[in-house]
Structures are given as C-alpha cells and as structure tokens.
Design an enzyme around this catalytic site. Sequence first.
Site, mmCIF file in Angstrom:
data_model
loop_
_atom_site.group_PDB
_atom_site.id
_atom_site.type_symbol
_atom_site.label_atom_id
_atom_site.label_comp_id
_atom_site.label_asym_id
_atom_site.label_seq_id
_atom_site.Cartn_x
_atom_site.Cartn_y
_atom_site.Cartn_z
ATOM 1 N N CYS A 128 43.386 45.618 42.235
ATOM 2 C CA CYS A 128 43.093 46.441 43.399
ATOM 3 C C CYS A 128 44.293 47.351 43.697
ATOM 4 C CB CYS A 128 42.780 45.635 44.649
ATOM 5 S SG CYS A 128 41.356 44.576 44.479
ATOM 6 N N ARG A 151 44.530 49.592 38.286
ATOM 7 C CA ARG A 151 44.618 48.258 38.895
ATOM 8 C C ARG A 151 43.250 47.631 39.161
ATOM 9 N NH1 ARG A 151 49.700 47.399 41.085
ATOM 10 N NH2 ARG A 151 48.852 45.756 42.392
ATOM 11 N N TRP A 168 39.156 45.590 42.135
ATOM 12 C CA TRP A 168 38.855 44.704 41.012
ATOM 13 C C TRP A 168 38.256 43.454 41.661
ATOM 14 C CZ3 TRP A 168 40.161 39.802 39.260
ATOM 15 C CH2 TRP A 168 39.862 39.531 37.919
ATOM 16 N N ASN A 198 44.233 43.715 49.029
ATOM 17 C CA ASN A 198 44.447 43.356 47.630
ATOM 18 C C ASN A 198 44.946 41.914 47.628
ATOM 19 O OD1 ASN A 198 45.296 43.098 44.969
ATOM 20 N ND2 ASN A 198 47.188 44.258 45.305
ATOM 21 N N GLY A 199 44.211 41.028 46.971
ATOM 22 C CA GLY A 199 44.639 39.624 46.922
ATOM 23 C C GLY A 199 43.444 38.707 47.139
ATOM 24 N N GLU A 204 40.230 43.528 23.860
ATOM 25 C CA GLU A 204 40.167 44.116 25.204
ATOM 26 C C GLU A 204 39.736 45.578 25.186
ATOM 27 O OE1 GLU A 204 43.888 43.991 27.404
ATOM 28 O OE2 GLU A 204 45.041 44.310 25.599
ATOM 29 N N HIS A 212 42.256 25.278 8.621
ATOM 30 C CA HIS A 212 41.844 24.125 9.432
ATOM 31 C C HIS A 212 40.651 24.450 10.316
ATOM 32 C CE1 HIS A 212 45.334 21.950 8.015
ATOM 33 N NE2 HIS A 212 46.001 23.077 8.169
ATOM 34 N N LYS A 218 45.035 46.190 35.510
ATOM 35 C CA LYS A 218 46.377 46.188 34.936
ATOM 36 C C LYS A 218 47.269 45.084 35.504
ATOM 37 C CE LYS A 218 49.621 48.186 32.521
ATOM 38 N NZ LYS A 218 49.478 47.938 31.097
HETATM 39 C C1 F6R Z 1 47.087 42.987 27.623
HETATM 40 C C2 F6R Z 1 47.627 43.018 28.954
HETATM 41 C C3 F6R Z 1 47.729 41.751 29.717
HETATM 42 C C4 F6R Z 1 49.125 41.636 30.350
HETATM 43 C C5 F6R Z 1 49.178 40.401 31.271
HETATM 44 C C6 F6R Z 1 50.559 40.202 31.858
HETATM 45 O O1 F6R Z 1 47.051 44.251 27.037
HETATM 46 O O2 F6R Z 1 47.974 44.055 29.463
HETATM 47 O O3 F6R Z 1 47.467 40.652 28.910
HETATM 48 O O4 F6R Z 1 50.081 41.565 29.345
HETATM 49 O O5 F6R Z 1 48.253 40.547 32.298
HETATM 50 O O6 F6R Z 1 50.934 41.276 32.648
HETATM 51 P P1 F6R Z 1 52.433 41.520 33.058
HETATM 52 O O7 F6R Z 1 53.198 41.798 31.829
HETATM 53 O O8 F6R Z 1 52.368 42.721 33.969
HETATM 54 O O9 F6R Z 1 52.908 40.296 33.760
#
Ligand code: F6R
Length: 611
Positions: A2, A27, A73, A99-100, A491, A507, A606
């Site tokens: 968000c 976000r 989000w 947001n949260g 993704e 395995h 993000k």
């Molecule tokens: C993958 C991706 C996520 C972040 C994860 C951690 O492309 O972007 O897997 O790596 O959410 O985010 P940060 O690094 O911001 O803590």
Amino acid sequence: MCGIVGYIGPREAYPIVLKGLKRLEYRGYDSSGVALMNGQLQVYKKKGKVAELEETLVGKDLHSHIGIGHTRWATHGEPNDRNAHPHLSQSGDIAMIHNGIIENYAQIKQELLAKGYTFKSDTDTEVLLNFIEDIQKNNHGTLEEAVRIALRRIVGAYCILLIHKDDPETIIAARKGSPLVIGIGKGEHFLASDASPIIEYTKEVVYVNDYEIAIVRPDELILKNLGNEKQTPFITKLDMELAAIEKGGYDHFMLKEIFEQPTTIYDSLRGRLDAETGSITLTGIEKYAEQIMNANRIMIVACGTSWHAGLVAEYIIEELCRIPVEVEYASEFRYRNPIIHKGDVIIAISQSGETADTLVAIENSKEKGAIILGIVNAVGSSIARTSHAGAYTHSGPEIGVASTKAFTGQLAVLIMTALYLGYKKGTLDRDKYLSLCKDLAAVPDKVATILQLDDQIKALAEKYKDATDCLFLGRGYNFPVALEGALKLKEISYIHAEGYPAAEMKHGPIALVDENLPVVFVATKDSFHEKVVSNMQEIKARKGKVIAVITEGDTITPTLADDVIIIPPADEIIAPMLSVIPMQLLAYHIGVAKGYDVDKPRNLAKSVTVE
Ligand code: F6R
C-alpha cells in the site's frame, strides 16, 4: 504494501496526490482512491490501477488544497471499489487511509457493532476509523486526541492519514511498523510512504518514528508520541534525484534497473574498495569488526531475493572468515523462539528496509542483546534505523517489483564485508585477498559485457516462453543464483519454476524431466563445475532441454546444452554477481513476451510491510 500520499498547502492537492500515487504504485495496485476537501469532504475510489481512477475523475471538480490518496495491496477484503481506500467514518465526517494490518480489529468491530455501527467494507481500516470516531464522539475532544487514544489499543501495524470535514487545514498522521516520510516545503507539507512522491518539491524530510503522531498543517508540523509529549522532528536532507525514479526511456523499470547495474554496483563499491592498494573501508561495520570476528556464529535474516543474497553470503563468509553462518527466512525466525545470546551477530538484508518480518526479527534479536548489522538499500528506512550499524547498498530507488539491482548491490556489500573481516582475522591470505579485491572491482565492466547479450537472451525467451514449468539448477555459490532465477521467472512470467541444488535433483525433481521441461543450469567455471556437468548429462539423458550459463572458454558444456549464454570469467566467490544477470534478463523477456506487466506482476507488491 500500500502506498500513501498526502498534501496540504497552497497548491492544488489532486495532481500532487495523483502523481505521488503513480510513483508509489509499486507498493500495491489493486485499487486506489483519493479524498479531497472543497467545502465538503469528497472521496473517489476505484478498483484497478491508478490510471483507472484517473480516468473516472476526468471532468470532475477536484479543486482542493488538502488531499490524501492510497494505492492498495489487499489484505482484509478482496480488491474492489468498496474495500478501496480512503474510507469514510460512519458519520461521513472523517476520511482515512491506512497501510498495514490491525490484528485486533475483529474484537473492536464486535464492540462497534454492538453500539450500532454498520460497515460498508470488509476492511480492518474501516474498523479503526469508526473506533476513532466513536472515541471522539464520546470524549467530545479533538481528532488528534481520539487517534492517540485509539492507537494505544491497536495491535498490529499502521501508517494512517486522516482528514476531518470541519478542519480543512489539518492532516493527522501516525505510524507503527509502516513507513511515513513528511516533506517540508514553504508553507506546505507532503506526506508519503517513501520519498519518491516528495523529491521534486523538497529535499527536506522527516522520517516519522513508530508510535508517533504528526499534526500537519500548511505552516506547521507537530510530532507527538502516544503519551501526548511533543517530539522534536529530525530533519534529513534527501540524497536522491528525480531521474532515479523515472523510466529514462526504458519500456519498464525492471529493464532500466537491470541495465543500471554496472553503475549501481560501482556505486556500492565506490569510496569503499580500493583494489590497487587492497583497502576496504566500511565505516559502519569496522566499529563492530572485533565482535563480528569473535562471534560464535552469524545469523542472516531476510526475505525473498534478499534471502538469496544471504545464502550466497553464507557460503562466502564461512569460506573467507571461517565463522559459522545460518541464514533464516525472517518470517520463520521471528516466530520460532530462536536461541540468541548477548553479542550474537545478526545481519539483516533488505532492499526496502521496511519488510515487516525482517524488521520484527531484528527488533526481537536486539532486545536479546544481539548486534544488528543492516545491509539496506533505502536510506533512512526502518531496518536501517533499527540496526546498530551496517552499510547501505547505494543501488538507488528500485521501483520494478522484481528485485534486480538490489541483489547485486547486496552481494557487493556482503562480499566486501567478508573480504574485510577475513583479511583482518587472518583466515584470508593477502594474495587471495588482493586478487578478490581486483575481481570485485572488475564486476561493473563485466556486467556491462553481459548486458550486451540482451538480444540473444530475448530470442531464448521467445523460444521458451510457452513452457509451463522450468527448473533452475546450480551448485555451491551458484545454488542461490538458481533459486533467484526461479523466483524471478515465476513472479514475472507466472511460469512455475523451481530452483534446486543441482545434485539434489536426483532426490525427486528429476521425475519432472521430459522433452518439454527447460532446465536452466548456472554452470560457470568453478570448483563444482565438473559435478554440474555430470548433472547436466543426467538431464540430457532424460531429454530435458538444457539452457546453460557458462564461462568464456568452456568447450565442454556447449556440446551438451541446447542453448548457452557465455559470460566473462570471475573467481567463484564473485561469480554470482555475474551469473544472476542472464537470469534477470531471461525472466524479464519471457514476462514481456507473454504480454504481462512486468513492473507490476499480479498479486505482488514491492515493500512487504505486512507479515
Ligand atoms: C523478489 C522480491 C522479493 C523481495 C522480498 C524482500 O523479486 O522483490 O522477494 O526480495 O520481499 O524485500 P526487501 O529486500 O525489501 O526486504
């Protein structure tokens, strides 16, 4: 998770809020909305991306000098117009964005239902808002007071902005666990989840701390804690340019960020690594060098791509520093009551610096006496501020939802840290140290060379884009790169992809192999190479299609693989910074070839500020 924007001052609020929402769309992008005030409180919201909201508002009178906006989000309640923010309180007097996650919302909702409140959405946000309104009504007090009282009962994470129809001169904001930055202009203020909506107006910002409430007026910013005590706003100067958050001619942020890597890696190394003299300067880490070198173990906590960088670091730190390293998913670590002793070292890795699980993991460890080092990209972020020390990656704003340049920046800093500690401790001899310093300094140029393979990788993407599954295999330092390749592909292209240590394939996963399964081998020349080639033979024997990332001069692998991507040589410790580049480009081009919005893949966001 968000994005939140607010404006108050002499300018028209709507264009500022809208532009801010577009910047924060990474976000979350399942719905968006704005609240404006011109005589009366107006709320507009819409399912879908910000552009869809903008379209529905064309021709409307949006004149207002105060505004709040939200891009969502979804957590509580499916993405639709009803659940989009801003929400209006029962009386219609207060608009709020959030947001949260409010964890104890169900209990509060029951209490409000018993008092006759009704709810128009399925969100926890509307519950908090009506809870605030109820307190204000009962106390006959100010909105600020009601917010303060309400938040004392709230369990969970929030960044909230509220405006009241009777007070067009004030935005009330508060945060705990979700980020909030306030930009200070001349007779105006800008509020946002990160600095990107703010930098074109002012470089002076205040990062609001947890449990703080901001009372924001055009000419005034008051910060208080939940006990109603005034706090001194700490003004920081933003070190960021507008160009850094624009696409600069690229079709997507993701592609721009992949191509920026020669520069961003250089920026991570700049002023720290001098390969000629063999000196590494990491001021934040140096202070704790003795404690780290003498630690019984190092724990690395992170999520997603950052966790993959942590896995590479595990191999490297153990090899160069001979200190045991454990790498943990932050989400598991925080809940499994880990054994932490005073003086244990925890390295938190995060691009955004706001990932809720990573943040809470280090907060818990800090309470138990651990030393926290943060390897963080976003300057001034919560994880950076919570850490005792650490190093910024200096990769610049990463806007594409899939992490790319942050990964190579993290590796640059982690490798420098391992080299610095290993050499100081004496577990790494001078010749090897100097040769690794030189290899690391050469990475930006080598990445630039790999980026020239873009057209070749695009053609490969066309060839393999219709696969339904894909396996990524690697060993040693390249095993985490295989995991990262699989993550990127799933993704961005929604193709089911798995990363495995190449030998582990026997395995179980080998059962998947047939003539329709592409298998990407990260098979650069290293001490595991012959073993990886044997694993490749096993795949070929079962008719799998092999795409191999190999090192220049390798004459054997091309005879086995269906397709090869040839990259420059590097020491095996440095190689992941190179071998990951083709993974990023392959995922990007497959996603684009399939017609997907690679900067905003479905269901993702993000900065994961909810657990
Ligand atoms: C993958 C991706 C996520 C972040 C994860 C951690 O492309 O972007 O897997 O790596 O959410 O985010 P940060 O690094 O911001 O803590």
